[in-house]
Scaffold this active site. Sequence first.
Site, PDB file in Angstrom:
ATOM      1  N   PRO A 165       0.829  -1.208   0.000  1.00  0.00           N
ATOM      2  CA  PRO A 165       0.000   0.000   0.000  1.00  0.00           C
ATOM      3  C   PRO A 165       0.861   1.254   0.000  1.00  0.00           C
ATOM      4  O   PRO A 165       1.837   1.349   0.764  1.00  0.00           O
ATOM      5  CB  PRO A 165      -0.802  -0.132   1.301  1.00  0.00           C
ATOM      6  CG  PRO A 165      -0.875  -1.598   1.539  1.00  0.00           C
ATOM      7  CD  PRO A 165       0.440  -2.145   1.060  1.00  0.00           C
ATOM      8  N   CYS A 166       0.495   2.221  -0.855  1.00  0.00           N
ATOM      9  CA  CYS A 166       1.379   3.366  -1.078  1.00  0.00           C
ATOM     10  C   CYS A 166       0.889   4.650  -0.434  1.00  0.00           C
ATOM     11  O   CYS A 166       1.557   5.678  -0.528  1.00  0.00           O
ATOM     12  CB  CYS A 166       1.550   3.600  -2.579  1.00  0.00           C
ATOM     13  SG  CYS A 166       0.021   4.105  -3.424  1.00  0.00           S
ATOM     14  N   GLN A 167      -0.278   4.643   0.254  1.00  0.00           N
ATOM     15  CA  GLN A 167      -0.846   5.899   0.711  1.00  0.00           C
ATOM     16  C   GLN A 167       0.083   6.657   1.660  1.00  0.00           C
ATOM     17  O   GLN A 167       0.091   7.888   1.668  1.00  0.00           O
ATOM     18  CB  GLN A 167      -2.195   5.637   1.396  1.00  0.00           C
ATOM     19  CG  GLN A 167      -3.323   5.319   0.432  1.00  0.00           C
ATOM     20  CD  GLN A 167      -3.316   3.851  -0.009  1.00  0.00           C
ATOM     21  OE1 GLN A 167      -2.433   3.079   0.368  1.00  0.00           O
ATOM     22  NE2 GLN A 167      -4.302   3.472  -0.797  1.00  0.00           N
TER      23      GLN A 167
ATOM     24  N   PHE B 242       3.232   6.871   1.435  1.00  0.00           N
ATOM     25  CA  PHE B 242       4.403   7.384   0.719  1.00  0.00           C
ATOM     26  C   PHE B 242       4.027   8.318  -0.428  1.00  0.00           C
ATOM     27  O   PHE B 242       4.873   9.008  -0.984  1.00  0.00           O
ATOM     28  CB  PHE B 242       5.210   6.213   0.120  1.00  0.00           C
ATOM     29  CG  PHE B 242       5.550   5.139   1.108  1.00  0.00           C
ATOM     30  CD1 PHE B 242       6.483   5.359   2.104  1.00  0.00           C
ATOM     31  CD2 PHE B 242       4.931   3.902   1.052  1.00  0.00           C
ATOM     32  CE1 PHE B 242       6.803   4.364   3.015  1.00  0.00           C
ATOM     33  CE2 PHE B 242       5.247   2.904   1.951  1.00  0.00           C
ATOM     34  CZ  PHE B 242       6.177   3.127   2.934  1.00  0.00           C
TER      35      PHE B 242
END
Length: 367
Positions: free
Chosen positions: A89-91, A93
């Site tokens: 999950p990238c939220q 970053f």
Amino acid sequence: METDSPRSPALTVVDLFAGAGGSAQGLSQAGFRVLAAVENDSDAAATLRANHPETKVVERDIRFVSPRTLREGLGLARGDLGLLTACPPCQGFSTLGTLDPLDERNDLVGQVWSYAREFQPAAILLENVPGLARDPRCQRLFRQLRAVGYGLRTWVVDAAGLGVPQRRRRLIVLAARGIRRCDLPVDPREILPLDFLLEAPPAEEVISLAGPLERTADPVHRARRVSPKVMERLSAIPVGGSHRDLPDDLRLGCHVRLEQQGKKGATAPYGRIRIGEPAPTMTTRCTTVSCGRFVHPTEHRGISLREAALLQTFPPDYSFAGTYGAVERQIGNAVPVRLAEALGLAVREVLQRVSDTEARLARQRSD
């Protein structure tokens, strides 16, 4: 890192944080066999099962999945797996997310090491937002992989430069056993097949593949319903335009207030996808006109779910499970299929080079 098996790994994949299967689909198109996919979201897991029936889908929080149990359940010895791929999950970053260093989802990067240590794959592939590379947890993962013999290279690529009709800057990490960093390409395009088309088609050409919205039989080819006021605004936005082109009586109060305060504000909301160019990055709200430049290039509506999926380069018959919002989220979170295919082809070339080098050294030892 010693492996249980001396055999050359096959073109097999275990996909972590698999989502709706963008990575699985692209890697399949590149010739890999996706053995297993780990995904916590029930709708995305259902989408995976529908489109990849031969893949073992583990629908569970990855923190509670035993890498060893999964490896043994697949009948693999350590070192048998060709590729471990992950898109955590990238939220935490992303510049579009929270940028919160304490976001607990950031810790999921560490799960990649647990699986790498257990499976000992020939190669490891990570795809994420560029901000991930600066995170200390990611840097620790890099050190761990190098310490056990993986050569590692990072790239920041725009998916549009790999044939995806969408601007999407991503961090790509490739680690491979038996190769040095200096022997990995500076640009992944250097090792793609010559017949792999790098030029992205214009967005409107891809959108048109979905056909007319009216009377469609495709359950995914549907757009968000909007209020009469929003429809009035959409009808007033010219081709290539945005909310800044609206007459005063249709302008949004929040945008007017920002301008009165001397602030520019976002230009993308209520923006039409521009003709002759790639689309903007598909997000988890990629069919919501107030959340970005997601208005149809010429029609007075947001793009449909199917049109967004095509811009993510999913096959036109790819099915999705869940509510409208769940499907929108799956599409926006996905790895673009063509990007995954390109990376899969690059990994194949790297693995072939490693295999050729090992064969040459074996012949020299036997002479």
